[in-house]
Design a protein around this motif. Sequence first.
Motif, PDB file in Angstrom:
ATOM      1  N   GLY A  49       0.816  -1.211   0.000  1.00 12.96           N
ATOM      2  CA  GLY A  49       0.000   0.000   0.000  1.00 12.96           C
ATOM      3  C   GLY A  49       0.849   1.260   0.000  1.00 12.96           C
ATOM      4  N   ARG A  50       1.910   1.238   0.759  1.00 14.73           N
ATOM      5  CA  ARG A  50       2.823   2.384   0.805  1.00 14.73           C
ATOM      6  C   ARG A  50       3.525   2.555  -0.538  1.00 14.73           C
ATOM      7  N   TRP A  51       3.920   1.435  -1.153  1.00 12.92           N
ATOM      8  CA  TRP A  51       4.532   1.485  -2.474  1.00 12.92           C
ATOM      9  C   TRP A  51       3.553   2.091  -3.486  1.00 12.92           C
ATOM     10  N   ALA A  52       2.286   1.671  -3.421  1.00 11.43           N
ATOM     11  CA  ALA A  52       1.272   2.193  -4.341  1.00 11.43           C
ATOM     12  C   ALA A  52       1.095   3.698  -4.151  1.00 11.43           C
ATOM     13  N   ASP A  53       1.090   4.149  -2.896  1.00 16.23           N
ATOM     14  CA  ASP A  53       0.978   5.590  -2.640  1.00 16.23           C
ATOM     15  C   ASP A  53       2.163   6.347  -3.224  1.00 16.23           C
ATOM     16  N   ARG A  54       3.346   5.766  -3.138  1.00  7.60           N
ATOM     17  CA  ARG A  54       4.531   6.418  -3.719  1.00  7.60           C
ATOM     18  C   ARG A  54       4.398   6.553  -5.229  1.00  7.60           C
ATOM     19  N   GLN A  55       3.808   5.550  -5.871  1.00  6.88           N
ATOM     20  CA  GLN A  55       3.604   5.626  -7.316  1.00  6.88           C
ATOM     21  C   GLN A  55       2.615   6.747  -7.647  1.00  6.88           C
ATOM     22  N   ARG A  56       1.544   6.856  -6.847  1.00  4.90           N
ATOM     23  CA  ARG A  56       0.554   7.917  -7.073  1.00  4.90           C
ATOM     24  C   ARG A  56       1.177   9.295  -6.893  1.00  4.90           C
ATOM     25  N   VAL A  61       3.353  14.447  -9.094  1.00  8.55           N
ATOM     26  CA  VAL A  61       4.370  15.506  -9.205  1.00  8.55           C
ATOM     27  C   VAL A  61       5.231  15.368 -10.457  1.00  8.55           C
ATOM     28  N   GLY A  62       4.910  14.399 -11.301  1.00  5.95           N
ATOM     29  CA  GLY A  62       5.580  14.290 -12.587  1.00  5.95           C
ATOM     30  C   GLY A  62       6.931  13.600 -12.569  1.00  5.95           C
ATOM     31  N   THR A  63       7.209  12.779 -11.554  1.00  2.00           N
ATOM     32  CA  THR A  63       8.504  12.101 -11.497  1.00  2.00           C
ATOM     33  C   THR A  63       8.405  10.603 -11.781  1.00  2.00           C
ATOM     34  N   LEU A  64       7.223  10.101 -12.036  1.00  2.01           N
ATOM     35  CA  LEU A  64       7.045   8.682 -12.340  1.00  2.01           C
ATOM     36  C   LEU A  64       7.467   8.432 -13.783  1.00  2.01           C
ATOM     37  N   PRO A  65       8.373   7.484 -14.006  1.00  3.56           N
ATOM     38  CA  PRO A  65       8.771   7.192 -15.386  1.00  3.56           C
ATOM     39  C   PRO A  65       7.574   6.736 -16.219  1.00  3.56           C
ATOM     40  N   VAL A  81      -5.934  10.289  -8.187  1.00  6.52           N
ATOM     41  CA  VAL A  81      -5.796  11.713  -8.508  1.00  6.52           C
ATOM     42  C   VAL A  81      -5.094  11.861  -9.851  1.00  6.52           C
ATOM     43  N   ASP A  82      -5.401  12.949 -10.516  1.00  6.70           N
ATOM     44  CA  ASP A  82      -4.741  13.242 -11.785  1.00  6.70           C
ATOM     45  C   ASP A  82      -3.404  13.923 -11.522  1.00  6.70           C
ATOM     46  N   PRO A  83      -2.479  13.834 -12.480  1.00 10.89           N
ATOM     47  CA  PRO A  83      -1.193  14.508 -12.294  1.00 10.89           C
ATOM     48  C   PRO A  83      -1.365  16.023 -12.236  1.00 10.89           C
ATOM     49  N   VAL A  84      -0.451  16.668 -11.536  1.00 13.10           N
ATOM     50  CA  VAL A  84      -0.466  18.126 -11.454  1.00 13.10           C
ATOM     51  C   VAL A  84       0.039  18.675 -12.785  1.00 13.10           C
ATOM     52  N   PRO A  85      -0.681  19.611 -13.399  1.00 13.82           N
ATOM     53  CA  PRO A  85      -0.223  20.156 -14.682  1.00 13.82           C
ATOM     54  C   PRO A  85       1.158  20.801 -14.562  1.00 13.82           C
ATOM     55  N   GLN A  86       1.991  20.601 -15.560  1.00 19.77           N
ATOM     56  CA  GLN A  86       3.328  21.184 -15.561  1.00 19.77           C
ATOM     57  C   GLN A  86       3.275  22.710 -15.555  1.00 19.77           C
ATOM     58  N   SER A  87       2.158  23.278 -15.996  1.00 24.25           N
ATOM     59  CA  SER A  87       2.033  24.736 -16.030  1.00 24.25           C
ATOM     60  C   SER A  87       1.949  25.332 -14.624  1.00 24.25           C
ATOM     61  N   ASP A  88       1.579  24.533 -13.636  1.00 28.28           N
ATOM     62  CA  ASP A  88       1.469  24.997 -12.254  1.00 28.28           C
ATOM     63  C   ASP A  88       2.801  24.746 -11.538  1.00 28.28           C
ATOM     64  N   VAL A  89       3.829  25.489 -11.930  1.00 28.64           N
ATOM     65  CA  VAL A  89       5.203  25.254 -11.493  1.00 28.64           C
ATOM     66  C   VAL A  89       5.369  25.391  -9.981  1.00 28.64           C
ATOM     67  N   THR A  90       4.817  26.423  -9.376  1.00 27.69           N
ATOM     68  CA  THR A  90       4.987  26.637  -7.938  1.00 27.69           C
ATOM     69  C   THR A  90       4.355  25.501  -7.145  1.00 27.69           C
ATOM     70  N   ARG A  91       3.143  25.156  -7.475  1.00 28.61           N
ATOM     71  CA  ARG A  91       2.454  24.061  -6.773  1.00 28.61           C
ATOM     72  C   ARG A  91       3.208  22.743  -6.957  1.00 28.61           C
ATOM     73  N   LEU A  92       3.679  22.503  -8.154  1.00 30.13           N
ATOM     74  CA  LEU A  92       4.446  21.292  -8.439  1.00 30.13           C
ATOM     75  C   LEU A  92       5.726  21.252  -7.608  1.00 30.13           C
ATOM     76  N   ARG A  93       6.396  22.367  -7.495  1.00 31.70           N
ATOM     77  CA  ARG A  93       7.633  22.441  -6.689  1.00 31.70           C
ATOM     78  C   ARG A  93       7.329  22.165  -5.218  1.00 31.70           C
ATOM     79  N   MET A  94       6.264  22.764  -4.699  1.00 34.11           N
ATOM     80  CA  MET A  94       5.905  22.568  -3.296  1.00 34.11           C
ATOM     81  C   MET A  94       5.507  21.112  -3.026  1.00 34.11           C
ATOM     82  N   LEU A  95       4.775  20.513  -3.940  1.00 34.80           N
ATOM     83  CA  LEU A  95       4.384  19.117  -3.759  1.00 34.80           C
ATOM     84  C   LEU A  95       5.604  18.196  -3.826  1.00 34.80           C
TER      85      LEU A  95
END
Length: 167
Positions: A49-56, A61-65, A81-95
């Motif tokens: 379950g923890r592994w699955a959460d890491r994949q999500r 945050v756009g780091t899954l191959p 959840v859907d991936p965070v859009p790359q256009s939302d740079v600040t939110r992506l960085r914080m996540l």
Amino acid sequence: MRASAVAAGCRTRAMHGQPLSVVVGLYAEHARRAAVTSDFVTDDGFRLGRWADRQRIARAVGTLPRRREVELDAVGFDWRVDPVPQSDVTRLRMLTELAAYRETHGTAEVPVHYTTDDGVRLGEWLYRQVKRWRTGVLPEDERAVLELFGVSPRPRRRGPRREVPRT
């Protein structure tokens, strides 16, 4: 069977004869029988379950191959959840910083005054997000991503914050 032991085992096949990574196959096997929740542990002690959460989280945050995402899609992985859009740079960085904090400390309960080594005020950002959540201003998609990290709008428990022990 631990993850390292699983990695030494044989691979299963996905659609069109493509090999699945062993842990993805393990997820598919267990997901057919029951829901793989965040606290799901296999009989041999692997925290699936923890592994699955890491994949999500990695996908959010756009780091899954891309290859891993395709493998997980092939077995019907529950992304939630859907991936965070790359256009939302600040939110992506914080996540991304929140994911790093969670991996290091075992929890997403970031102290309000926590600042990363790069000077990112993660604690203040997260405090503002939770405050927006409590007032009903935070959009549903942003709430879903924070929930995935283990963040909640409920008040934190009182007392000193400690690392969650890893086993």
